[in-house]
Design an enzyme around this catalytic site. Sequence first.
Site, mmCIF file in Angstrom:
data_model
loop_
_atom_site.group_PDB
_atom_site.id
_atom_site.type_symbol
_atom_site.label_atom_id
_atom_site.label_comp_id
_atom_site.label_asym_id
_atom_site.label_seq_id
_atom_site.Cartn_x
_atom_site.Cartn_y
_atom_site.Cartn_z
ATOM 1 N N CYS A 43 -11.703 -2.413 2.695
ATOM 2 C CA CYS A 43 -11.065 -3.509 3.416
ATOM 3 C C CYS A 43 -12.131 -4.235 4.233
ATOM 4 O O CYS A 43 -12.894 -3.600 4.979
ATOM 5 C CB CYS A 43 -9.974 -2.969 4.336
ATOM 6 S SG CYS A 43 -9.243 -4.234 5.399
ATOM 7 N N ASP A 50 -9.658 1.115 -0.069
ATOM 8 C CA ASP A 50 -8.462 0.700 -0.794
ATOM 9 C C ASP A 50 -8.565 1.242 -2.209
ATOM 10 O O ASP A 50 -9.652 1.270 -2.789
ATOM 11 C CB ASP A 50 -8.343 -0.823 -0.840
ATOM 12 C CG ASP A 50 -7.931 -1.409 0.500
ATOM 13 O OD1 ASP A 50 -7.002 -0.868 1.115
ATOM 14 O OD2 ASP A 50 -8.536 -2.412 0.920
#
Length: 131
Positions: A43, A50
Amino acid sequence: MSVEEIKYGERQITEGKLITFPNPRIGRRYEIHITLPEFTCKCPFSGYPDFATIHITYVPDERVVELKAIKLYINSYRDRYISHEESVNQILDDFVAACDPLEAHIKGDFAPRGNVHTVIEVHHRQTPEAF
């Protein structure tokens, strides 16, 4: 980190690019489906990892993407700070630049984080004058 300290897999990922080969059935319309269930990136705001499954469906024109090359290319995202939206759009841009398919559909199905599940889908279709 010196060259000697870089593991061979890390070197392959760093040097990796989308490699293509001639479509063995030019003129025949067919779909290729690729699923990459271990996509990771970071992120750009929090730095948290992620995780996603990337689905690629395309109709090749003159070139087909080599599978090991797409695996290494996808793995190159693991340390990038990039949003879900930008990562899926960038994958499509790079994929189209590499093999110029008749059609391509990229879907990023991101694992829920903070009770939010995100799915990003992007499409490409050659213009009619390209046919």
